[in-house]
Design a protein around this motif. Structure first.
Motif: not given
Ligand code: SAM
Length: 484
Positions: A175-180
């Motif tokens: 989640a910390e990579l915050a892929f959009e």
């Protein structure tokens, strides 16, 4: 900074923020070098396109084993001729002969390839209907550039593929990579860095976050990103056929007949008398045949190909059982929307109707189930291009694909009706009066002899009855499966 502020031009705050951001990046790298361990919770961040490109070029120049990356079709770099980005990639590929590095580029599609191609075709047809000359030129140039760049990279040894469904793999990413979805692109450089680019949605690079051993949890995060890429790669296909289909759709949509709303209204309500009579004659012949064959009221599944204004689905609804299905397809979005509104208006909540956009020349079928009634009326078959028949087998052209699709979709007990303009009507250009001269000539060029059409239908395994001549202008065909 105080002095700069005194200039009174208002740059001070921006310069200060840029300085802080650069200092932050420098500190992350300095702390790492001093402690030889991850000192930072944050990645290295550049939020300007030019710095992101420099950071990217710096990384690929240092690659020795692996450069894997994802991108979107909308990417500004691959649809324009960006010499500096292409050059950096080509240098990496030239080095590849020495290093043996694995170079993979994966284009991510938002939907399966067939749907994406249909969407592109709709977009181009809309530009053409709006006579948006500049928009058309931009569309064509974009894909010409993409093809040129891709072929250049492939020629130098880059493996380029397409895949869809990336979003389904996002939950497995940290989640910390915050892929959009639809926006984040990745690049993996050997084992020592991976980047996440933001901006894919708008076709630009808005920012890049670079993750290295200087960042906390680098190895775990890198392994998950590599796994994400490998899972997408495993279900990908080479890009070549997809690009070829884009080239063909541009060619096709440059010449196909356009049906705009005013044509559709005239087709329904304001045809010249002779054409209106032809419409009536065609429909009543189908009605009589269905009654004679004792099919009226008993049809379970009905498909209308090239539905235009949903004339047949509506007029034949009484022929279909109350628990049956009526599917109508057209590859022109204006026809689909027009038909959907008309069906809604005239049949209310009749749940049997389904109207969808589908190109019947493609090998993909509009339904997995078969139909016991198929219609393709008012010369729609004359819209499918065909090549001359030279060998033993019919050529693999759009007409033969459509005929084979009829055969694949026709139930064992099913019946298929279609009409084609006769050779004579084509020679005399006696096609629908509301077509433009150019469209009439275009349609007339697809004229086909009765003998050849018969051979093509038989090659698909269908049994053809003697066609019924309507007004000396159209042949009405009825086809079924041969009886044992
Ligand atoms: C003459 S109109 C058909 C009229 C309608 N079948 C009727 O009898 O009232 C031809 C229709 O075929 C559609 N069409 C042309 N090429 C097609 C294709 N490849 N796939 C599906 N529909 C197509 C056109 O968009 C147009 O709506």
């Amino acid at each position: 900074m105080k002095r700069i502020n005194e200039s009174g031009f208002g740059f001070a705050e921006a310069l200060q923020a840029a300085q802080q951001s650069l200092d932050k990046n420098k500190n992350v790298l300095r702390d790492y070098l001093e402690a030889r361990g991850p000192g930072s919770e944050e990645p290295i961040l550049f939020d300007s396109e030019s710095l992101a490109i420099l950071a990217y070029k710096g990384a690929i120049e240092a690659v020795r084993e692996r450069y894997w990356t994802t991108t979107f079709l909308s990417s500004g770099f691959w649809c324009s001729l960006n010499e500096s980005v292409l050059g950096a990639n080509l240098r990496l590929l030239a080095d590849r002969e020495r290093t043996g590095a694995s170079v993979r580029r994966l284009f991510l599609l938002p939907v399966p390839a067939g749907e994406e191609l249909q969407r592109l075709q709709d977009e181009r047809m809309l530009l053409r209907k709006q006579q948006d000359v500049e928009g058309l030129a931009r569309f064509d140039q974009k894909f010409a550039n993409l093809a040129e760049n891709v072929h250049e990279l492939i020629r130098h040894g880059c493996d380029i593929r397409i895949a869809h469904g990336a979003e389904q793999l996002h939950p497995a990413l940290p989640a910390e990579l915050a892929f959009e979805p639809g926006d984040t692109e990745i690049a993996i450089y050997d084992n020592w860095r991976f980047d996440l680019f933001q901006g894919g949605r708008s076709g630009t690079i808005e920012s890049v976050c670079g993750y290295t051993p200087a960042t906390a949890r680098f190895e775990q995060n890198r392994d998950r990103v590599v796994e994400y890429f490998e899972r997408l790669w495993a279900k990908s296909q080479p890009i070549g056929e997809f690009l070829e289909r884009i080239r063909k759709l541009i060619e096709y949509s440059s010449t196909r007949i356009e049906y705009d709303t005013s044509w559709l209204v005239r087709y329904d309500h304001a045809l010249p008398r002779e054409d209106e009579a032809l419409k009536v004659a065609e429909f009543s012949s189908v009605q009589v045949e269905l009654t004679r064959l004792a099919r009226w009221g008993k049809v379970r599944r009905f498909l209308d190909v090239g539905t235009c204004t949903a004339r047949y689905p509506l007029a034949l609804r009484e022929a279909v059982r109350a628990d049956g299905d009526i599917m109508a397809i057209d590859n022109d979005m204006d026809c689909v929307r027009f038909s959907q509104e008309k069906v809604q208006r005239e049949s209310g909540n009749d749940a049997r109707f389904k109207i969808k956009c589908h190109d019947f020349r493609s090998t993909e079928l509009p339904s997995e189930q078969k139909f016991d009634l198929i219609t393709c009326m008012m010369g729609t078959l004359s819209h499918f291009e065909h090549a001359p028949w030279e060998g033993h087998r019919p050529p693999e052209d759009a007409l033969q694909r459509a005929i084979e699709n009829f055969a694949r979709l026709l139930d064992e007990e099913g019946v298929l009706f279609f009409t084609v303009w006769t050779e004579k009507a084509c020679q005399e250009l006696r096609l629908l009066g509301i077509y433009t001269d150019e469209d009439r000539q275009r349609l007339a060029r697809t004229s086909i002899t009765r003998q050849e059409l018969q051979r093509r239908l038989e090659a698909a395994g269908l049994r053809v009855s003697t066609p019924l001549l309507l007004q000396d202008r159209m042949d009405l065909y009825r086809c079924e499966w041969p009886r044992p």
